[in-house]
Scaffold this motif. Structure first.
Motif, PDB file in Angstrom:
ATOM      1  N   ASP A  97       0.828  -1.202   0.000  1.00 30.73           N
ATOM      2  CA  ASP A  97       0.000   0.000   0.000  1.00 30.73           C
ATOM      3  C   ASP A  97       0.870   1.262   0.000  1.00 30.73           C
ATOM      4  O   ASP A  97       0.717   2.158   0.832  1.00 30.73           O
ATOM      5  N   ILE A  98       1.797   1.336  -0.955  1.00 33.26           N
ATOM      6  CA  ILE A  98       2.704   2.469  -1.039  1.00 33.26           C
ATOM      7  C   ILE A  98       1.945   3.775  -1.244  1.00 33.26           C
ATOM      8  O   ILE A  98       2.263   4.801  -0.631  1.00 33.26           O
ATOM      9  N   ASP A  99       0.915   3.733  -2.084  1.00 38.20           N
ATOM     10  CA  ASP A  99       0.134   4.941  -2.347  1.00 38.20           C
ATOM     11  C   ASP A  99      -0.520   5.458  -1.066  1.00 38.20           C
ATOM     12  O   ASP A  99      -0.484   6.657  -0.779  1.00 38.20           O
ATOM     13  N   GLY A 100      -1.115   4.545  -0.301  1.00 39.29           N
ATOM     14  CA  GLY A 100      -1.768   4.948   0.932  1.00 39.29           C
ATOM     15  C   GLY A 100      -0.786   5.531   1.932  1.00 39.29           C
ATOM     16  O   GLY A 100      -1.063   6.552   2.574  1.00 39.29           O
ATOM     17  N   GLN A 101       0.375   4.893   2.083  1.00 41.27           N
ATOM     18  CA  GLN A 101       1.378   5.379   3.010  1.00 41.27           C
ATOM     19  C   GLN A 101       1.931   6.734   2.584  1.00 41.27           C
ATOM     20  O   GLN A 101       2.138   7.627   3.418  1.00 41.27           O
ATOM     21  N   LEU A 102       2.148   6.887   1.286  1.00 43.81           N
ATOM     22  CA  LEU A 102       2.665   8.157   0.785  1.00 43.81           C
ATOM     23  C   LEU A 102       1.668   9.276   1.013  1.00 43.81           C
ATOM     24  O   LEU A 102       2.039  10.386   1.415  1.00 43.81           O
ATOM     25  N   ASN A 103       0.408   9.002   0.784  1.00 37.37           N
ATOM     26  CA  ASN A 103      -0.621  10.017   1.000  1.00 37.37           C
ATOM     27  C   ASN A 103      -0.761  10.375   2.473  1.00 37.37           C
ATOM     28  O   ASN A 103      -1.009  11.539   2.808  1.00 37.37           O
ATOM     29  N   ARG A 104      -0.591   9.399   3.343  1.00 40.08           N
ATOM     30  CA  ARG A 104      -0.666   9.700   4.773  1.00 40.08           C
ATOM     31  C   ARG A 104       0.507  10.561   5.220  1.00 40.08           C
ATOM     32  O   ARG A 104       0.358  11.477   6.037  1.00 40.08           O
ATOM     33  N   LEU A 105       1.700  10.263   4.679  1.00 39.88           N
ATOM     34  CA  LEU A 105       2.868  11.055   5.022  1.00 39.88           C
ATOM     35  C   LEU A 105       2.750  12.489   4.508  1.00 39.88           C
ATOM     36  O   LEU A 105       3.239  13.437   5.122  1.00 39.88           O
ATOM     37  N   ALA A 106       2.074  12.647   3.360  1.00 38.32           N
ATOM     38  CA  ALA A 106       1.950  13.972   2.756  1.00 38.32           C
ATOM     39  C   ALA A 106       0.738  14.750   3.261  1.00 38.32           C
ATOM     40  O   ALA A 106       0.550  15.904   2.887  1.00 38.32           O
ATOM     41  N   ALA A 107      -0.079  14.132   4.115  1.00 40.04           N
ATOM     42  CA  ALA A 107      -1.345  14.743   4.522  1.00 40.04           C
ATOM     43  C   ALA A 107      -1.161  16.107   5.181  1.00 40.04           C
ATOM     44  O   ALA A 107      -1.889  17.056   4.886  1.00 40.04           O
ATOM     45  N   TYR A 108      -0.177  16.222   6.065  1.00 36.50           N
ATOM     46  CA  TYR A 108       0.010  17.485   6.783  1.00 36.50           C
ATOM     47  C   TYR A 108       0.402  18.608   5.831  1.00 36.50           C
ATOM     48  O   TYR A 108      -0.175  19.699   5.863  1.00 36.50           O
ATOM     49  N   VAL A 109       1.387  18.311   4.975  1.00 33.89           N
ATOM     50  CA  VAL A 109       1.828  19.325   4.016  1.00 33.89           C
ATOM     51  C   VAL A 109       0.707  19.664   3.051  1.00 33.89           C
ATOM     52  O   VAL A 109       0.471  20.824   2.721  1.00 33.89           O
ATOM     53  N   GLU A 110      -0.015  18.633   2.634  1.00 37.05           N
ATOM     54  CA  GLU A 110      -1.095  18.822   1.662  1.00 37.05           C
ATOM     55  C   GLU A 110      -2.193  19.728   2.197  1.00 37.05           C
ATOM     56  O   GLU A 110      -2.773  20.528   1.466  1.00 37.05           O
ATOM     57  N   SER A 111      -2.476  19.633   3.482  1.00 39.04           N
ATOM     58  CA  SER A 111      -3.535  20.447   4.081  1.00 39.04           C
ATOM     59  C   SER A 111      -3.203  21.932   4.026  1.00 39.04           C
ATOM     60  O   SER A 111      -4.089  22.781   4.076  1.00 39.04           O
ATOM     61  N   LYS A 112      -1.914  22.253   3.910  1.00 35.73           N
ATOM     62  CA  LYS A 112      -1.494  23.644   3.884  1.00 35.73           C
ATOM     63  C   LYS A 112      -1.206  24.171   2.487  1.00 35.73           C
ATOM     64  O   LYS A 112      -1.314  25.368   2.233  1.00 35.73           O
ATOM     65  N   PHE A 113      -0.824  23.250   1.579  1.00 42.75           N
ATOM     66  CA  PHE A 113      -0.391  23.706   0.267  1.00 42.75           C
ATOM     67  C   PHE A 113      -1.199  23.164  -0.902  1.00 42.75           C
ATOM     68  O   PHE A 113      -0.882  23.417  -2.044  1.00 42.75           O
ATOM     69  N   LYS A 114      -2.251  22.428  -0.645  1.00 44.99           N
ATOM     70  CA  LYS A 114      -3.040  21.828  -1.717  1.00 44.99           C
ATOM     71  C   LYS A 114      -3.645  22.889  -2.618  1.00 44.99           C
ATOM     72  O   LYS A 114      -4.056  23.947  -2.164  1.00 44.99           O
ATOM     73  N   HIS A 115      -3.736  22.613  -3.911  1.00 45.87           N
ATOM     74  CA  HIS A 115      -4.382  23.516  -4.852  1.00 45.87           C
ATOM     75  C   HIS A 115      -5.788  23.844  -4.365  1.00 45.87           C
ATOM     76  O   HIS A 115      -6.502  22.988  -3.867  1.00 45.87           O
ATOM     77  N   GLU A 116      -6.176  25.073  -4.542  1.00 47.87           N
ATOM     78  CA  GLU A 116      -7.505  25.485  -4.121  1.00 47.87           C
ATOM     79  C   GLU A 116      -8.596  24.706  -4.832  1.00 47.87           C
ATOM     80  O   GLU A 116      -9.656  24.451  -4.294  1.00 47.87           O
ATOM     81  N   ASP A 117      -8.341  24.325  -6.072  1.00 46.59           N
ATOM     82  CA  ASP A 117      -9.369  23.607  -6.824  1.00 46.59           C
ATOM     83  C   ASP A 117      -9.295  22.103  -6.586  1.00 46.59           C
ATOM     84  O   ASP A 117     -10.092  21.342  -7.100  1.00 46.59           O
ATOM     85  N   GLY A 118      -8.283  21.694  -5.793  1.00 45.08           N
ATOM     86  CA  GLY A 118      -8.181  20.282  -5.422  1.00 45.08           C
ATOM     87  C   GLY A 118      -7.807  19.355  -6.556  1.00 45.08           C
ATOM     88  O   GLY A 118      -7.971  18.153  -6.458  1.00 45.08           O
ATOM     89  N   GLN A 119      -7.265  19.904  -7.650  1.00 45.59           N
ATOM     90  CA  GLN A 119      -6.972  19.054  -8.798  1.00 45.59           C
ATOM     91  C   GLN A 119      -5.757  18.162  -8.581  1.00 45.59           C
ATOM     92  O   GLN A 119      -5.701  17.052  -9.058  1.00 45.59           O
ATOM     93  N   VAL A 120      -4.749  18.670  -7.866  1.00 43.15           N
ATOM     94  CA  VAL A 120      -3.515  17.930  -7.701  1.00 43.15           C
ATOM     95  C   VAL A 120      -3.123  17.894  -6.226  1.00 43.15           C
ATOM     96  O   VAL A 120      -3.162  18.908  -5.545  1.00 43.15           O
ATOM     97  N   THR A 121      -2.753  16.722  -5.736  1.00 44.61           N
ATOM     98  CA  THR A 121      -2.320  16.593  -4.355  1.00 44.61           C
ATOM     99  C   THR A 121      -0.797  16.657  -4.280  1.00 44.61           C
ATOM    100  O   THR A 121      -0.107  16.502  -5.291  1.00 44.61           O
ATOM    101  N   VAL A 122      -0.291  16.870  -3.070  1.00 41.75           N
ATOM    102  CA  VAL A 122       1.150  16.889  -2.859  1.00 41.75           C
ATOM    103  C   VAL A 122       1.756  15.555  -3.271  1.00 41.75           C
ATOM    104  O   VAL A 122       2.796  15.503  -3.923  1.00 41.75           O
ATOM    105  N   ALA A 123       1.096  14.466  -2.889  1.00 39.58           N
ATOM    106  CA  ALA A 123       1.608  13.135  -3.218  1.00 39.58           C
ATOM    107  C   ALA A 123       1.688  12.929  -4.732  1.00 39.58           C
ATOM    108  O   ALA A 123       2.653  12.356  -5.242  1.00 39.58           O
ATOM    109  N   GLU A 124       0.671  13.397  -5.458  1.00 38.18           N
ATOM    110  CA  GLU A 124       0.673  13.227  -6.912  1.00 38.18           C
ATOM    111  C   GLU A 124       1.794  14.034  -7.545  1.00 38.18           C
ATOM    112  O   GLU A 124       2.481  13.564  -8.457  1.00 38.18           O
ATOM    113  N   GLY A 125       2.008  15.257  -7.059  1.00 35.47           N
ATOM    114  CA  GLY A 125       3.106  16.067  -7.574  1.00 35.47           C
ATOM    115  C   GLY A 125       4.451  15.431  -7.277  1.00 35.47           C
ATOM    116  O   GLY A 125       5.360  15.442  -8.119  1.00 35.47           O
ATOM    117  N   PHE A 126       4.569  14.834  -6.078  1.00 34.04           N
ATOM    118  CA  PHE A 126       5.813  14.178  -5.676  1.00 34.04           C
ATOM    119  C   PHE A 126       6.118  12.980  -6.576  1.00 34.04           C
ATOM    120  O   PHE A 126       7.235  12.842  -7.087  1.00 34.04           O
TER     121      PHE A 126
END
Length: 226
Positions: free
Chosen positions: A73-102
């Motif tokens: 479950d690499i995708d799930g783990q990566l998204n959990r690790l990126a959750a904090y950063v994502e909550s602060k820097f995620k695109h306003e329109d929600g199109q791209v997540t930090v994990a996807e950009g990474f």
């Protein structure tokens, strides 16, 4: 390791410039830019996939790597690790997540013959010319990617350092396994994942590409027997 440090620095600088430019770009332009990046990503993937010489290696690599990645479950783990950063820097329109950009940036920067051969050359002979060339290309690419995909591109610097640095440090050990044949098959497998990333970016699919990352490790093993 000089070539690796230079490459890491160029990705960091390019990403910072891209993030600064992004602040002055309207949302509709950012959305259009992301679609354009997606189309270019698909083209890069198709070009690299044509390097493959043995379809069976690709099929087996995808099957084995997918099973491993899904169970871990690499995708799930990566998204959990990126959750904090994502909550602060995620695109306003929600199109791209930090994990996807990474994941997108990490694959684009690290999949390809230039990365592998350049790192092996640096480790075996100290010749960093190819890595310097790659660093120049990554400077421009990271700027454009960060402007559309956000801070996840900058975080990919960690993966670039670990992946390329590992290749340089272990060059003498892994060089016998990374023959031209193996490099072509690794590039092909990685490029198929890049195509999936491009399809995600333009909204056609929602493939959990991170779960497929182990696919990159399988071709060299199979190529020893095929």
């Amino acid at each position: 390791m000089l070539g690796v440090f230079v490459n890491v620095a160029t990705v960091l600088i390019g990403s910072l410039v891209g993030l600064l430019l992004k602040k002055g770009i309207p949302d509709k332009v950012t959305g259009a830019l992301m679609s354009g990046i997606g189309l270019c990503t698909i083209y890069i993937g198709i070009s690299g996939a044509l390097n493959g010489e043995n379809t069976l290696v690709l099929i087996l690599s995808m099957a084995i790597g997918t099973i491993i990645g899904t169970l871990l479950d690499i995708d799930g783990q990566l998204n959990r690790l990126a959750a904090y950063v994502e909550s602060k820097f995620k695109h306003e329109d929600g199109q791209v997540t930090v994990a996807e950009g990474f994941v997108t940036a990490s694959l684009l920067f690290c999949v390809g013959a230039m990365t592998i051969v350049g790192s092996l050359q640096a480790g075996l002979t100290g010749d960093c010319e190819m890595l310097f060339t790659k660093a120049t290309l990554d400077l421009i690419s990271s700027c454009v990617l960060a402007a559309s995909l956000g801070i996840g591109v900058m975080l990919s610097d960690i993966f670039v350092f670990v992946f390329q640095g590992g290749l340089v440090l272990l060059a003498r050990v892994i060089a016998p396994f990374l023959t031209d044949y193996a490099i072509h098959e690794m590039t092909c497998a990685g490029s198929v994942l890049i195509i999936a990333l491009g399809l995600n970016l333009i909204g056609v699919t929602k493939i959990k590409v991170a779960n497929y990352l182990p696919v990159l490790l399988i071709p060299p093993i199979l190529c020893m027997f095929m």
